[in-house]
Design a protein around this motif. Structure first.
Motif: not given
Length: 740
Positions: A270-276
């Motif tokens: 799952d390549h969804a970004v969680v945070f930067y």
């Protein structure tokens, strides 16, 4: 009658091509404002060059050579380290293309280089330019692209910081004027009328007044408050619900989840970004610990933990530890921009937290047992943060100091009681294996390292697919150690915790995120953490030092958290625990050389930099998706001769009447034109029908029979309700022939 080469016809094309350029420019504006992308002029010039080549009717071979050459030179100018006259950049470009094509085949979209993303963006602009040309030169109708532009700007205005009020007003006002002008030319062309300057002026005057009047009313009229709820929180909450169920039994997607009571099973990426994170160095991100092992997974039992409350933007005292002998501290600061909103607050580890600051938060609650940090609001209770700043001391440990610990004499009894817990029915062979692995070691540190290194052996395999759940009477760790020998972080970390606890060494299971993917911006690293970075590891308790992390998962590196004080170095290349990559060594060196930011001075550029990285990533991936959809639609349109007849066959099946017959006949004429059998100018329908039957070798003269019936209906006004049923089979046979 309007002549194709007349001055007014050329003027119409200039207006339409100009408005098409404006619409594409409005699509490019958000890229410039939402990201830190520079050199937008390169793309604007490409748009103008592409549309100009269509307007001047440049031969397609010459046009492709010009545009491809411009793209290659632009990529060389933007990304190559070699000069234009150094042919080494050609080899560099070819290697980059090969690497990115391989990544596309493997669906590693997040690993595409910026140069290749730029190439895809150029291709997308090129396709859009072609569509503008088609709508202008062939259809003379820009309404669809006008509507898509309005929708695009409205979506950006809703879901991003981009303010689209001005662009929408611009597009609507100019769009209505252009659509009105286009309607004027279309009307005169259909009615075979000659166009004069006076007639054009008489049309434009009321059109201008109408557009200005409606625009003025739109601005001056009172506005209702939003009638629908904001869709962003709903979509966010829906996403969170989906992620929260990620740890249920069965097929799972990788990502953080709270329920760890049933470990095992395969997981998918799952390549969804969680945070930067704008972090000065690489490290893990902690969420919580689990301490009670059931034989199937981890739960929270017996010891709920004590809660400590700290006010927002105030120093925290001994929250995640305190400075003790045997450790070295580095004062750092990081800013986090969350994209998936949880109740917990990820923070750097191993570290001693000094301060957490976030807009809207009043307090932070820390559980000393689970190490879970949550934000609180006096008005709303538990708060889901979007952006926050963390001041902390990154911790490294002196391995020689840790090696002094050989027994549990100085360990508090509550630590021993909680963190050496194991199920009563734990298989004895697990204890025997732990003794075998650590038989040559006499201190806790070396025993932990021996077990950590044991999982690096060739018989263990890191894999996320085809991972079974333990049977009803089977222990999760026992299954991994003696049967499957394959798994992911949960398997490796849980196994190490159980092995150490079987030696009466207090250990806990930690979970959160690994360090993510680094992007260099202005000489500093911004890390992108996705659901794929969800991770678990091991923490071992050492008296007078505290909890020390270890990394048993194969393929993962301990992020340089040990040093040898006797050698006055930060790492020892002979130890497995300091086996870092070349990039990590480089970042560590840069981190030592550069001056750290003052921890009490806010970094004004941090938030904007994170916003830029985020929106650049969003728009780049959106561009890739739009390019794929556009290419698919374009190929579908180009192949319409093959599939469109079957759509019409289905459409006319079961119908009857003269209207159906005449409509089907017109469809057939258009399909014949697509198939390369156009009707020459001046040729009668009967002559054309004879020609068509000869081309397709129609023994029954299908086209001639249908044409005869068509002329009878048109010229004599006959209304034969059975006409279509009589000729339907002839029509279907003929229109199918055009697909070959």
């Amino acid at each position: 009658m309007i002549q194709r080469n007349s001055l007014l016809d050329i003027l119409l094309k200039v207006v339409l091509y100009g408005y098409g350029t404006l619409l594409i420019w409005e699509w490019l504006q958000p890229v410039n404002q939402l990201t830190d992308t520079d050199n937008m002029g390169v793309f604007i010039v490409f748009v103008c060059l592409s549309l100009l080549s269509y307007f001047l009717q440049v031969h397609w071979v010459v046009r492709i050579m010009i545009l491809v050459g411009y793209i290659i030179l632009s990529i060389q100018y933007l990304y190559s380290q070699f000069s234009l006259f150094d042919l080494a950049w050609i080899g560099e470009l070819i290697s980059d293309m090969k690497m990115n094509i391989t990544r596309m085949v493997e669906a590693d979209w997040m690993l595409l280089t910026n140069s290749f993303r730029t190439l895809l963006f150029f291709i997308l602009i090129w396709l859009i330019s072609y569509l503008i040309h088609y709508w202008v030169a062939v259809r003379r109708n820009l309404f669809l692209f006008f509507l898509l532009t309005i929708v695009f700007l409205a979506v950006l205005d809703t879901f991003t910081p981009y303010d689209a009020d001005g662009p929408i007003i611009r597009v609507v006002i100019i769009g209505f004027a252009v659509l009105g002008l286009l309607a004027f030319f279309r009307l005169f062309e259909q009615e075979k009328l000659s166009v004069s300057i006076r007639g054009l002026r008489n049309w434009l005057m009321p059109l201008t007044i109408m557009v200005l009047f409606s625009g003025t009313i739109g601005f001056a009229a009172p506005k209702l408050k939003p009638q629908w709820p904001d869709p962003v929180p709903f979509i966010t909450s829906y996403s969170n619900k989906s992620t929260g169920d990620s740890n249920k039994a069965g097929s799972k997607r990788v990502g953080y989840g709270e329920n760890d009571s049933q470990l095992g099973g395969s997981i998918s990426d799952d390549h969804a970004v969680v945070f930067y994170a704008d972090a000065p160095t690489r490290h893990y991100w902690k969420v919580e610990n689990k301490y009670y092992y059931t034989g199937k997974g981890w739960t929270r039992l017996d010891y709920p933990g004590e809660l400590t409350e700290y006010d927002n933007d105030r120093d925290m005292v001994n929250l995640t530890g305190t400075e003790l002998p045997g450790m070295k501290l580095q004062e750092l600061k990081t800013t986090v921009k969350m994209e998936q909103f949880y109740n917990h607050v990820p923070y750097p580890t191993p570290s001693i937290l000094k301060r957490v600051s976030a807009e809207g938060a009043d307090q932070y609650i820390f559980n000393d047992s689970t190490n879970l940090l949550t934000a609180q609001s006096n008005s709303w209770g538990r708060l889901k943060l979007t952006d926050y700043e963390v001041n902390y001391y990154l911790t490294t440990f002196d391995r020689n100091y840790l090696k002094k610990v050989t027994s549990a004499n100085d360990v508090p009894k509550d630590i021993i009681g909680i963190y050496t817990q194991l199920p009563r029915n734990l298989p004895e062979r697990i204890r025997n294996l732990a003794l075998e692995i650590t038989s040559d070691q006499d201190n806790w540190y070396d025993k932990a390292k021996a077990i950590e290194n044991y999982f690096d052996g060739p018989k263990f395999v890191y894999d996320k697919q085809d991972i079974p759940y333990p049977e009803e009477q089977q222990d999760y760790v026992d299954q991994f150690l003696f049967e499957t020998l394959r798994g992911y972080c949960d398997n490796f970390s849980t196994a190490m915790v159980v092995l150490l606890r079987s030696l009466d060494i207090p250990t806990r299971w930690a979970k959160g995120y690994s360090d993510g993917v680094a992007t260099i911006k202005n000489g500093e690293s911004v890390y992108m953490i996705t659901n794929n970075n969800a991770h678990s590891w091991v923490e071992v308790y050492f008296p007078e030092v505290g909890w020390v992390p270890f990394e048993p998962t194969k393929g993962f590196n301990n992020t340089n958290q040990f040093y040898d004080a006797s050698l006055n170095t930060n790492s020892n290349a002979n130890d497995h625990d300091t086996a870092v990559t070349t990039q990590e060594k480089k970042e560590a060196t840069q981190s030592d050389k550069k001056t750290l930011p003052e921890i009490d001075k806010p970094n004004q550029s941090t938030s904007s930099k994170l916003d830029g990285v985020y929106w650049k990533n969003v728009l780049q991936n959106t561009a890739i998706g739009l390019a794929g959809v556009t290419i698919f639609v374009f190929l579908l349109y180009q192949s319409r001769r093959k599939w469109l007849p079957y759509v019409f066959i289905t459409r006319y099946k079961g119908k009857n009447g003269t209207d159906t017959f005449t409509s089907a006949y017109h469809v057939l004429l258009k399909q014949l034109n697509r198939a390369g059998v156009p009707r020459p100018e001046g040729q009668t329908l009967r002559e054309y029908a004879v020609y068509v039957d000869r081309v397709y070798h129609m023994a029954n003269n299908n086209m001639q029979q249908m044409t005869k019936e068509y002329e009878r209906i048109i010229y004599r006004g006959d209304q034969e309700n059975q006409a279509w049923r009589q000729y339907q089979e002839l029509w279907e046979n003929l229109i199918k022939e055009t697909t070959s």
